[in-house]
Each structure stands twice: as structure tokens, then as C-alpha cells.
Write an enzyme that holds these catalytic residues in place. Structure first.
Site, mmCIF file in Angstrom:
data_model
loop_
_atom_site.group_PDB
_atom_site.id
_atom_site.type_symbol
_atom_site.label_atom_id
_atom_site.label_comp_id
_atom_site.label_asym_id
_atom_site.label_seq_id
_atom_site.Cartn_x
_atom_site.Cartn_y
_atom_site.Cartn_z
ATOM 1 C CG ASP A 36 -56.258 38.224 69.860
ATOM 2 O OD1 ASP A 36 -55.093 38.506 70.191
ATOM 3 O OD2 ASP A 36 -57.217 39.015 69.958
ATOM 4 C CG HIS A 240 -26.515 31.684 67.045
ATOM 5 N ND1 HIS A 240 -26.880 30.361 66.910
ATOM 6 C CD2 HIS A 240 -25.772 31.976 65.947
ATOM 7 C CE1 HIS A 240 -26.379 29.884 65.770
ATOM 8 N NE2 HIS A 240 -25.712 30.851 65.170
ATOM 9 C CG ASP A 268 -25.866 34.727 57.030
ATOM 10 O OD1 ASP A 268 -25.691 35.661 57.838
ATOM 11 O OD2 ASP A 268 -25.727 33.530 57.336
ATOM 12 C CG HIS A 347 -18.304 29.681 63.858
ATOM 13 N ND1 HIS A 347 -17.986 30.012 62.555
ATOM 14 C CD2 HIS A 347 -18.065 30.808 64.590
ATOM 15 C CE1 HIS A 347 -17.589 31.268 62.504
ATOM 16 N NE2 HIS A 347 -17.621 31.773 63.726
ATOM 17 C CG HIS A 351 -24.405 28.512 56.826
ATOM 18 N ND1 HIS A 351 -25.347 29.155 56.038
ATOM 19 C CD2 HIS A 351 -24.015 29.426 57.745
ATOM 20 C CE1 HIS A 351 -25.519 30.392 56.471
ATOM 21 N NE2 HIS A 351 -24.714 30.606 57.506
ATOM 22 C CG HIS A 358 -27.941 27.901 59.083
ATOM 23 N ND1 HIS A 358 -28.463 28.895 59.878
ATOM 24 C CD2 HIS A 358 -26.595 27.928 59.288
ATOM 25 C CE1 HIS A 358 -27.488 29.493 60.548
ATOM 26 N NE2 HIS A 358 -26.348 28.933 60.202
ATOM 27 C CD GLU A 381 -21.040 32.199 58.921
ATOM 28 O OE1 GLU A 381 -21.221 32.822 59.977
ATOM 29 O OE2 GLU A 381 -21.946 31.604 58.304
ATOM 30 C CE1 TYR A 385 -17.391 35.369 66.916
ATOM 31 C CE2 TYR A 385 -16.247 33.305 66.433
ATOM 32 C CZ TYR A 385 -17.118 34.311 66.055
ATOM 33 O OH TYR A 385 -17.727 34.249 64.824
ATOM 34 N NE ARG A 402 -20.628 35.685 62.518
ATOM 35 C CZ ARG A 402 -21.043 35.788 63.773
ATOM 36 N NH1 ARG A 402 -20.285 35.364 64.785
ATOM 37 N NH2 ARG A 402 -22.222 36.342 64.049
ATOM 38 C CD GLU A 404 -22.422 35.242 57.495
ATOM 39 O OE1 GLU A 404 -23.049 34.206 57.230
ATOM 40 O OE2 GLU A 404 -22.729 36.009 58.442
#
Length: 435
Positions: A36, A240, A268, A347, A351, A358, A381, A385, A402, A404
Site C-alpha cells: 500500500d 553500476h 551527473d 564504456h 552520454h 541518460h 566520463e 577499471y 572514473r 565525470e
């Protein structure tokens, strides 16, 4: 955004649609979290882009040149009893007075009124597949109209993908949009700075997540544009990673990717820094490589360059740097051709950014990489890794980095909306140690 801005957008879309056409946009449905409890409501980005209307159970209809009303909004009626529990509703009066509709009807009248509007149009602009319930009703309406063919009712003869046209509009940001995005980036950058100064060995990832969310909320940005990524050590190598459940350990790096949403526009930002405030030499060598790659990529965010140019610039810097560090072996041109860098940089370099983190917009047009132009906004970005593999020098294993930032394309070159947040390793160390 002002009512004038939403009206301008509708006018742009109507010019693209032409006469004898109709556009139909539903807002997002309410999403149930559990039994609920619902998730906090957020309208569909396409719907909000044209209407500025924040309530659920609404459908916008745009009919260029229609005498009675070119912009009609179907929405919930006022209901004092329900409003006592769930808050005020705009109703039909508010839809016109506050949100610029030429006319408004109760959402319960949609099946009676919208088919009659469809009968008078030749082309329907609609994003099929986005709202299954409305898709089904649309099919029923069209079937009903075609059944009247012997009575001389022709109805729509052509269906056009509305999202294709609308996303072209959304790709180019106005000054007002860039202003909001700059504010979102400013609030997020300040939150990242706060997180850097809070970070200590022994903290947990979720505690640092709480710090950045709290900082944004106290500045007026109650919602994050996406779940924050707070990854210490090897967790930073999961692109992610959102569990944010582990302890931050001395000697490891932390990758923090987070951005707030302001007035339905996303920011971002990612920063990577040492948990204890001091880079080790191997960490700093990899960090400076990613920073050089980002600087090379940002320099390519200029009108006339292709969408792929920033990525290619980052790939060249990263591949050469990995060879120099002994992580990759071979000639740089050959390694780039074979995409050997993808073991460590899998990657893209960015974007589109806007109402969605995105954001919408094609990356290729007629099989070619899109040309960058004024008003576009994107992230830059690059990252590296390094997995825990025996064929990699031990000092570099389990390191994820990273960096960005949010960048707008202008006639004068790249405009970094998130500027002001430390990227230089010496400045990061100084900032963390000053806390």
C-alpha cells in the site's frame, strides 16, 4: 521553467507536426513500491517537457490549428475528500489557469472526447509501446473510427512516432534549461566536496551516500537523478554498483558517482579519491591518466566535431598510458584497432544529459556519428577499471577510477557546468586534509 517556455516548446512541436495532425502524450502511471505504498511520483519526461504538469492520471493532446483549443489537457477533477488525504489537485480550472491549457476535461471523459478529436485528423503523433493501457485504448478508438467508414468518417491514415520528433527538440537545450542544469551541477558539486571532506577509513559506503544525499536535499534538491554509486576498493570496478554496503578501508580508493535532480533536470558527477586522503604512487599514476583522458575529451566538445570525437580522444590517451604503465603491451595504433583497451575501459566516454540522466537524442544520423552543436549537453566520463588478475602488476589490481563532469556545447567551446569541484590529485588531497 516558466509557462512561456512550455508554450514555446509546444509551438515548436506544432510547426513540426503540420496541419491535420494530433499529438497524444500520457503522463507516467503511479508505480507501486509495495502493498500500500507508492514510489514518489515523477511525471514522464516527454509529457512534462511540453506541459509542466506534475500530476498523475493526465493526457495531453495537441492539435495544431484547431479553433476550439490547440492544447487540451485531460486530468483529474478536484475532489475535496481525496485532496484531504493526498494533497491539492489542479483540476480543470488549474490546468488552464496555471498550466496554460486552452481547454481541460476530466480524465474520466477521455474515451468519450478523444475519439471525436481523432476523427478530424489525418496523422497521429504518438509513442507506441510506452503506455500499454493507452496503446490498447488507442487501438479500440481507431477501430471504432474505421467502422464508421461507410458513414463518411475517414479518420487518421498515418501514425508517426512522436518520440522521434520530440526527442530532437529535447536534445537542444535552451538558456533556461542550461541555467537549471548548471544549478543542479552546482548543488551536486558542493555535495561531492562535502563527501570528500567527510570520507574516513572505517566509514561505510552507505554513510557517505547519506552525506551526499543530505547535502543536496538541504540545498533544495530532494531527489537524486539516479541511485548513487559509492564503491570502495574493488567495488569501484563494478560500473553500476549501487549496493553501497561495505566498509571503506584504509589505502583504497573510493569512486562516488552521484547527481541530484533540480526542476526535473539531472546532474551527473563522478569523483575518485583515496579513502585516507593520500594517493599511493600507483593510484596517482592511474588517476592522472584518467584525468588527462578527460581533459583531452572535454577539449573536443565543440560545434562541428562529431559525437565520437571526445571518446576517440580519451581512448588514445588511455591506451598509450596503459602501455606506458606496463598494463597493456604492444603498439598503440594496433591496440586501439583491436580495442584491447576495453579490458580496462569498457564504456563510452559520455552520454546526453538533460531531463533524463541518460537523456534522449540519437547518437548517429544516417549511419554517421552525430555532429555536436550549440545547446547540446553531455557528460564526459572516462575511466579505468583494473581487475584482480595475475597477469596485471599487483600494485594496480582492484583499482577503479572514473572522473565525470557535465558539459554544454557552446559556440565558444565546452562549458563545464560542474566546474569548481576539485579534479587535480594535489587539490583533492589538500581538500580532504583540510577537513
Amino acid at each position: 521553467m516558466t509557462g512561456t517556455e512550455f508554450k514555446r516548446r509546444r509551438r515548436q512541436l506544432m510547426r513540426m507536426m503540420g496541419a491535420d495532425s494530433i499529438a497524444i502524450l500520457p503522463s507516467a502511471p503511479i508505480a507501486r513500491r509495495n502493498r500500500d505504498v507508492d514510489y514518489p511520483y515523477r511525471p514522464d519526461s516527454d509529457f512534462y517537457y511540453l506541459t509542466g504538469f506534475p500530476e498523475p492520471e493526465a493526457v495531453a493532446v495537441i492539435i495544431p490549428g484547431r479553433r476550439q483549443a490547440e492544447y487540451v489537457l485531460f486530468c483529474r477533477e478536484r475532489d475535496p475528500e481525496k485532496e484531504l488525504w493526498d494533497g491539492a489537485r489542479a483540476g480543470q480550472g488549474g490546468a488552464c489557469e496555471r498550466y496554460g491549457a486552452d481547454d481541460s476535461f476530466p480524465i474520466g471523459d477521455l474515451d468519450d472526447i478523444l475519439p471525436r478529436m481523432l476523427e478530424q485528423c489525418e496523422r497521429v503523433f504518438y509513442a507506441m509501446g510506452c503506455n500499454p493501457d493507452l496503446d490498447k485504448r488507442m487501438s479500440e478508438w481507431i477501430s471504432g473510427i474505421r467502422a464508421k467508414g461507410r458513414a463518411g468518417v475517414q479518420g487518421p491514415m498515418e501514425f508517426v512516432a512522436l518520440d522521434h520528433y520530440l526527442h530532437e527538440l529535447r536534445l537542444y537545450k535552451s538558456r533556461s534549461e542550461i541555467k537549471v542544469m548548471r544549478n543542479a551541477a552546482r548543488i551536486s558539486a558542493r555535495a561531492h566536496k562535502h563527501a570528500m571532506q567527510c570520507c574516513r577509513p572505517g566509514m561505510t559506503e552507505w554513510q557517505l551516500e547519506a552525506e551526499i544525499v543530505h547535502s543536496c536535499a538541504t540545498a533544495g534538491a530532494r531527489h537524486q537523478a539516479y541511485p548513487p554509486i559509492v564503491g570502495g576498493g574493488a567495488n569501484a570496478c563494478v560500473l553500476h554498483y549501487i549496493e553501497n554496503r561495505d566498509e571503506l578501508r584504509n589505502g583504497e580508493l573510493l569512486l562516488l558517482d552521484a547527481g541530484c535532480e533540480v526542476d526535473y533536470y539531472a546532474s551527473d558527477i563522478t569523483r575518485t579519491y583515496p579513502v585516507n586522503g593520500r594517493f599511493t604512487p600507483p593510484q596517482q599514476a592511474l588517476y592522472e591518466l584518467v584525468l588527462r583522458a578527460q581533459e583531452a575529451a572535454i577539449s573536443k566538445v565543440r560545434p562541428g566535431n562529431h559525437w565520437n570525437h571526445p571518446h576517440l580522444a580519451a581512448v588514445r590517451v588511455i591506451t598509450k598510458g596503459l602501455v606506458d604503465l606496463g598494463i597493456l603491451k604492444g603498439r598503440v595504433p594496433s591496440l586501439i584497432k583491436k580495442e584491447s583497451y576495453k579490458r580496462f575501459y569498457m564504456h563510452r566516454t559520455g552520454h546526453w544529459l538533460g531531463m533524463d540522466v541518460h537523456d534522449v537524442g540519437e547518437y548517429e544520423v544516417d549511419g554517421h556519428s552525430r555532429v555536436l552543436d550549440r545547446g547540446m549537453a553531455l557528460t564526459v566520463e572516462p575511466g579505468i577499471y583494473i581487475p584482480n588478475k595475475r597477469n596485471i602488476p599487483k600494485a594496480f589490481r582492484n583499482i577503479g577510477i572514473r572522473i565525470e563532469d557535465d558539459v554544454a556545447v557552446t559556440s565558444k567551446g565546452p562549458d563545464v557546468l560542474s566546474k569548481g569541484l576539485a579534479r587535480d590529485p594535489d587539490k583533492i588531497e589538500a581538500l580532504m586534509q583540510s577537513a
